[in-house]
Design a protein around this motif. Structure first.
Motif, PDB file in Angstrom:
ATOM      1  N   VAL A   1       0.833  -1.203   0.000  1.00  0.00           N
ATOM      2  CA  VAL A   1       0.000   0.000   0.000  1.00  0.00           C
ATOM      3  C   VAL A   1       0.868   1.253   0.000  1.00  0.00           C
ATOM      4  O   VAL A   1       0.623   2.210  -0.753  1.00  0.00           O
ATOM      5  CB  VAL A   1      -0.949  -0.003   1.217  1.00  0.00           C
ATOM      6  N   ASP A   2       1.905   1.256   0.847  1.00  0.00           N
ATOM      7  CA  ASP A   2       2.802   2.425   0.905  1.00  0.00           C
ATOM      8  C   ASP A   2       3.500   2.651  -0.427  1.00  0.00           C
ATOM      9  O   ASP A   2       3.661   3.794  -0.872  1.00  0.00           O
ATOM     10  CB  ASP A   2       3.835   2.235   2.014  1.00  0.00           C
ATOM     11  N   LEU A   3       3.926   1.571  -1.085  1.00  0.00           N
ATOM     12  CA  LEU A   3       4.585   1.703  -2.382  1.00  0.00           C
ATOM     13  C   LEU A   3       3.624   2.250  -3.432  1.00  0.00           C
ATOM     14  O   LEU A   3       3.994   3.110  -4.242  1.00  0.00           O
ATOM     15  CB  LEU A   3       5.142   0.355  -2.834  1.00  0.00           C
TER      16      LEU A   3
ATOM     17  N   ALA B   1      -7.393  -2.533  -8.804  1.00  0.00           N
ATOM     18  CA  ALA B   1      -7.135  -3.176  -7.511  1.00  0.00           C
ATOM     19  C   ALA B   1      -6.882  -2.136  -6.428  1.00  0.00           C
ATOM     20  O   ALA B   1      -7.408  -2.243  -5.305  1.00  0.00           O
ATOM     21  CB  ALA B   1      -5.950  -4.129  -7.639  1.00  0.00           C
ATOM     22  N   VAL B   2      -6.075  -1.116  -6.748  1.00  0.00           N
ATOM     23  CA  VAL B   2      -5.809  -0.046  -5.778  1.00  0.00           C
ATOM     24  C   VAL B   2      -7.095   0.693  -5.443  1.00  0.00           C
ATOM     25  O   VAL B   2      -7.354   1.053  -4.279  1.00  0.00           O
ATOM     26  CB  VAL B   2      -4.741   0.919  -6.327  1.00  0.00           C
ATOM     27  N   ALA B   3      -7.930   0.910  -6.468  1.00  0.00           N
ATOM     28  CA  ALA B   3      -9.209   1.585  -6.242  1.00  0.00           C
ATOM     29  C   ALA B   3     -10.106   0.753  -5.322  1.00  0.00           C
ATOM     30  O   ALA B   3     -10.774   1.285  -4.425  1.00  0.00           O
ATOM     31  CB  ALA B   3      -9.905   1.843  -7.576  1.00  0.00           C
TER      32      ALA B   3
ATOM     33  N   GLY C   1     -15.037   9.599   1.991  1.00  0.00           N
ATOM     34  CA  GLY C   1     -14.065  10.053   1.007  1.00  0.00           C
ATOM     35  C   GLY C   1     -13.288   8.936   0.345  1.00  0.00           C
ATOM     36  O   GLY C   1     -13.107   8.947  -0.881  1.00  0.00           O
ATOM     37  N   TRP C   2     -12.819   7.959   1.127  1.00  0.00           N
ATOM     38  CA  TRP C   2     -12.033   6.887   0.527  1.00  0.00           C
ATOM     39  C   TRP C   2     -12.837   6.056  -0.466  1.00  0.00           C
ATOM     40  O   TRP C   2     -12.345   5.771  -1.577  1.00  0.00           O
ATOM     41  CB  TRP C   2     -11.442   5.994   1.610  1.00  0.00           C
ATOM     42  N   PRO C   3     -14.085   5.629  -0.171  1.00  0.00           N
ATOM     43  CA  PRO C   3     -14.861   4.912  -1.189  1.00  0.00           C
ATOM     44  C   PRO C   3     -15.125   5.754  -2.434  1.00  0.00           C
ATOM     45  O   PRO C   3     -15.090   5.228  -3.560  1.00  0.00           O
ATOM     46  CB  PRO C   3     -16.170   4.570  -0.454  1.00  0.00           C
TER      47      PRO C   3
ATOM     48  N   TYR D   1     -11.407   6.327  -9.365  1.00  0.00           N
ATOM     49  CA  TYR D   1     -10.231   5.761 -10.017  1.00  0.00           C
ATOM     50  C   TYR D   1     -10.494   4.352 -10.541  1.00  0.00           C
ATOM     51  O   TYR D   1      -9.857   3.921 -11.508  1.00  0.00           O
ATOM     52  CB  TYR D   1      -9.036   5.793  -9.074  1.00  0.00           C
ATOM     53  N   GLY D   2     -11.429   3.651  -9.926  1.00  0.00           N
ATOM     54  CA  GLY D   2     -11.809   2.351 -10.464  1.00  0.00           C
ATOM     55  C   GLY D   2     -12.415   2.469 -11.848  1.00  0.00           C
ATOM     56  O   GLY D   2     -12.157   1.647 -12.738  1.00  0.00           O
ATOM     57  N   THR D   3     -13.201   3.516 -12.063  1.00  0.00           N
ATOM     58  CA  THR D   3     -13.781   3.753 -13.387  1.00  0.00           C
ATOM     59  C   THR D   3     -12.688   3.982 -14.422  1.00  0.00           C
ATOM     60  O   THR D   3     -12.749   3.447 -15.539  1.00  0.00           O
ATOM     61  CB  THR D   3     -14.722   4.967 -13.341  1.00  0.00           C
TER      62      THR D   3
END
Length: 285
Positions: A123-125, A177-179, A215-217, A223-225
């Protein structure tokens, strides 16, 4: 027997406590208050960028054909009175934030179980990459005086490389995946691990928790889109296919009830921007 007074002292050994080895020096740099202060400026910058993206997304929902992504937000910032100076400050703060995240990768998760340490490090990377790309964009926009970039979009460049569609699919899946993790991070309140709310008071702590839950969702959906659009562009092998956050928001706005969806998402991104400002204040050192 030699006189001890005439024996030259041995140089300190980095392994016996007499001096600092490379790892210790790097850790001290990562913990330096100046780096943390600049990193907090980077978090404020990150929040401001998303507040601007939220504003641009809302304008698109209401019929403005502008550009609602990070580059568009930075260009909007460059159009203000001291915009170029602010952009260089943004870029510097984001570079410091990258170094801060890398310090966390190297030294921040030593006491955790292996599986948890690997997950937190990944996650940090990922965040370091995001902040680094945004820092480059801020510097490019500042250097160009806020003008529209003349270079070819990165996805189009990737598609023209050998194996470009495959690489773009990987990039799209990675962003998706990050999203997805951003959505999980908000719903599970995992973002609280990064915060130190001691002394913040009950009302502020509850406010920060609620901002993060929303905010996070919202960030993940946005970004998932764009990640899905990258995969679609790669499968269709169309270098002219619009991709990225701007294209994703506009595609969402073109759906049934898209105007309402885009306004809701813009509100969520604005919430994330405000959360980032509190993150800058309460990020754990």
């Amino acid at each position: 027997m030699p006189d001890a007074r005439n024996v030259p002292p041995e140089p300190p050994d980095a392994t016996d406590g007499g001096g600092l080895g490379a790892a210790e020096v790097a850790e001290k740099i990562g913990d330096h208050p100046v780096l943390h202060a600049l990193g907090r400026i980077g978090l404020v910058s990150y929040g401001v960028v998303h507040l601007l993206i939220a504003l641009l997304a809302a304008r698109i929902a209401l019929g403005d054909p502008g550009r609602a992504d990070k580059a568009g937000a930075l260009q909007a910032l460059a159009a203000t009175g001291f915009g170029r100076v602010l952009l260089w400050v943004v870029a510097l703060g984001l570079v410091a934030l990258v170094l801060w995240q890398l310090a966390e990768v190297l030294f921040g998760h030593r006491g955790l179980p292996l599986a948890q340490r690997v997950r937190r490090t990944a996650v940090d990377l990922a965040e370091a990459v995001v902040f680094g790309l945004l820092a480059k964009t801020a510097a490019d926009v500042a250097a160009d005086g806020g003008a529209q970039p003349s270079s070819k979009p990165v996805p189009s460049t990737i598609l023209e490389l050998p194996g470009g569609p495959f690489l773009l699919v990987l990039a799209g899946l990675g962003i998706t995946a990050v999203a997805g993790y951003a959505v999980y991070r908000g719903l599970s309140e995992a973002f609280l691990r990064d915060l130190d709310l001691r002394g913040a008071g009950l009302r502020r702590s509850l406010l920060v928790m609620r901002l993060g839950r929303v905010g996070w969702p919202a960030l993940g959906v946005a970004y998932g889109t764009s990640g899905v659009l990258l995969v679609v562009a790669a499968v269709r092998y169309d270098p002219t296919q619009p991709v990225g956050l701007d294209a994703g928001l506009k595609a969402l706005g073109a759906q049934p009830f898209g105007q309402l969806l885009l306004l809701v998402l813009a509100a969520g991104l604005a919430v994330f921007g405000v959360y980032s400002l509190f993150d800058a204040r309460h990020r754990a050192d």
